[in-house]
Design an enzyme around this catalytic site. Structure first.
Site, short mmCIF file in Angstrom:
data_model
loop_
_atom_site.label_atom_id
_atom_site.label_comp_id
_atom_site.label_asym_id
_atom_site.label_seq_id
_atom_site.Cartn_x
_atom_site.Cartn_y
_atom_site.Cartn_z
CE1 TYR A 1 85.41 -58.66 64.28
CE2 TYR A 1 83.80 -58.47 65.94
CZ TYR A 1 84.08 -57.93 64.57
OH TYR A 1 83.44 -57.09 63.90
CG HIS B 1 81.59 -48.10 60.63
ND1 HIS B 1 83.02 -48.24 60.47
CD2 HIS B 1 81.38 -49.39 61.11
CE1 HIS B 1 83.34 -49.67 60.17
NE2 HIS B 1 82.35 -50.44 60.47
CG ASN C 1 78.20 -54.93 66.66
OD1 ASN C 1 78.99 -56.05 67.03
ND2 ASN C 1 77.69 -54.89 65.44
CE1 TYR D 1 30.24 -58.56 54.64
CE2 TYR D 1 32.40 -58.63 53.56
CZ TYR D 1 31.13 -59.17 54.12
OH TYR D 1 30.60 -60.42 53.37
NE ARG E 1 27.37 -56.93 58.56
CZ ARG E 1 27.34 -57.89 57.51
NH1 ARG E 1 27.36 -59.11 57.75
NH2 ARG E 1 27.12 -57.75 56.07
CG PHE F 1 75.32 -58.05 65.13
CD1 PHE F 1 74.81 -58.48 64.05
CD2 PHE F 1 76.21 -58.63 65.68
CE1 PHE F 1 75.43 -59.59 63.49
CE2 PHE F 1 77.05 -59.59 65.16
CZ PHE F 1 76.54 -59.98 64.00
CD GLU G 1 79.23 -57.37 58.58
OE1 GLU G 1 78.67 -56.41 58.10
OE2 GLU G 1 80.40 -57.09 59.62
#
Length: 506
Positions: A52, A82, A194, A277, A280, A326, A411
């Site tokens: 792959y 991409h 990746n 608060y 404090r 990834f 995915e």
């Protein structure tokens, strides 16, 4: 010089690299590992084994085999297709961090790239050539594909860069520095994109700024305590030790140090028995933020030295394994935690601002105005702080709880970590502005009480701060004051921690 080996990059080194323009090199041992993994890739291509990302398509196309004559075109097509990022570019400092982190990950020797790819990445940062990388478009698993593709475009001579304060084509910047683009070969495009380096780079910068903001919140709140004649008994060490959180103990210790010689702070029962608060509980609230910051730092330091691409090459190529390093979930959760923790610094700061300006809650001039009624003073500054705090609440909604399937459902769970990192960065910026408003108001209040009665440390802050924002003698355009104070706080030479106390007193 910072020397990368893929294993030991620290926050201290990142700080020098990002803020002091430290140059970068690599160890010979790490490059030997890179060369070995590269030889394994070349063997796979030569023997036409099916692996792959080396000789297959990507994502849903992982079952499509690619001939060895087409592996270079495969990588080029990957980067171009991409590079789909949109929106405003990441800040240049984040782009710089991204390039370094990608180089460091490749130096681990699990990715199968040629040494020249890493050398060219380091050439870029050493020459201050930083890719223009759009901020939007990453799902945070299969890594930061879109942002890192824009980074990779620059390596092949495409895309744009920031260079010497200008935005230009990468080729133009390369020609000025004598840098040459490279042609990506088998697996190199995938190895570059990746990974989690966009969210990690944004996270590192956000963390470094958040750490500074957290220290600054302590000195600024100390001035507020003086302006409100707050009770210091609440910061007694015994109270903190009784609960046991180290960070809470440390916050209280620093505030006691800042106020050690103050004549404006008070003791229990002197004016009142207890403070609200927001005064404090500073050690408890700020201390909890420090707990979160420590967690975030730990996760980022791991990720800065992590192999996050796929597949990874082990045992000199005997094992080439597809996995999921990834996936950005560890950083996604850390960024959401960072967002919430820093947003709380703004929340409690805004409440202190309200106590400084509200005449029903103090004995100071209403809204710290020189002429109440005729002049509004700090009235609308509190509005701005409230607006920023509310905006932070929307940004602090956790990005990591969302997931949208992609690549034809291959995915099917993603981290959204890059969105989380971007939101964290924005929250830090908003929080700094809230603290800038608190600083302006607290300085005004303390000076009304009597500058000569302030502690040495807080007076040191005020004297420096008055060079940035003058005393409010009459209404003016306070927007400029807020931005000037915020920018002053952002600058690297203003860093208030234990070591900074002496400097403030000087």
């Amino acid at each position: 010089m910072i020397t990368l080996d893929g294993q030991s990059l620290t926050f201290s080194e990142m700080h020098k690299f990002l803020f002091e323009s430290e140059k970068v090199s690599f160890t010979e041992e790490s490059m030997k590992l890179v060369q070995k993994s590269r030889e394994a890739v070349e063997k796979i291509v030569a023997e036409e084994k099916v692996v792959y990302g080396i000789n297959t398509g990507f994502g849903k196309f992982s079952d499509v085999l690619i001939g060895k004559e087409d592996v270079e075109e495969l990588q080029l097509n990957l980067i171009r297709s991409h590079a789909c990022g949109v929106g405003e570019p990441f800040p240049e400092i984040v782009s710089r961090a991204m390039v370094l982190l990608r180089a460091n990950a490749l130096l681990k020797g699990f990715s199968g790239v040629r040494p020249v790819v890493i050398k060219r990445l380091l050439d870029l940062v050493n020459a201050q050539i930083h890719p223009v990388i759009p901020q939007q478009g990453s799902l945070g698993a299969s890594g930061d594909l879109a942002p890192l593709s824009h980074l990779a475009l620059v390596l092949i001579g495409e895309g744009e860069v920031f260079y010497k304060g200008k935005r230009m084509s990468s080729i133009d910047a390369f020609s000025k520095e004598g840098v040459f683009p490279i042609t990506l070969t088998a697996k190199e495009g995938l190895a570059l994109i990746n990974g989690t380096q966009a969210m990690t780079a944004m996270g590192v910068v956000a963390y470094l700024e958040a750490e500074k903001v957290a220290y600054q919140a302590e000195i600024i709140s100390s001035i507020t305590i003086e302006g409100l004649r707050g009770i210091t008994d609440a910061f007694d060490e015994d109270i903190q030790l009784a609960r046991g959180y180290k960070e809470q103990v440390e916050v209280a210790e620093r505030i006691r140090s800042y106020l050690n010689d103050s004549y404006l702070s008070t003791k229990q029962g002197e004016l009142r028995v207890q403070d609200a608060y927001s005064i404090r509980c500073i050690p408890q609230v700020h201390g909890a933020t420090w707990q979160a910051l420590n967690y975030v730092k730990e996760k980022l330091e791991i990720e800065m030295n992590a192999a996050t691409d796929n597949p990874l090459i082990f045992d000199d190529g005997e094992k080439v394994l597809s996995g999921g390093n990834f996936h950005g979930q560890p950083i996604a959760l850390a960024m959401d935690f960072l967002s919430i923790a820093v947003a709380e610094l703004a929340n409690i700061s805004e409440r202190r601002i309200e106590r400084l300006v509200n005449p029903q809650l103090n004995d100071l001039p209403p809204f710290l105005s020189p002429k109440p009624g005729l002049q509004s003073g700090a009235m609308i500054m509190q509005y701005v702080a409230a607006s920023l705090v509310s905006e932070n609440k929307t940004f602090a909604h956790p990005a990591s709880v969302d997931s949208i399937p992609s690549s034809a459902n291959q995915e099917d769970h993603v981290s959204m970590g890059t969105i989380g990192a971007r939101h964290a960065y924005q929250i830090v910026a908003n929080t700094r502005r809230v603290l800038a408003i608190e600083a302006i108001c607290s300085m005004q209040a303390a000076e009304i009480r009597g500058k000569e009665k302030m502690a040495a440390a807080t007076r040191g802050f005020l004297e420096k701060g008055r060079k940035i924002v003058p005393f409010i003698h009459s209404d003016r355009v306070f927007s400029k004051d807020i931005e000037n104070m915020s920018e002053w706080l952002r600058k690297e030479d203003i860093f208030f921690d234990k070591k900074g106390i002496t400097e403030l007193q000087a």
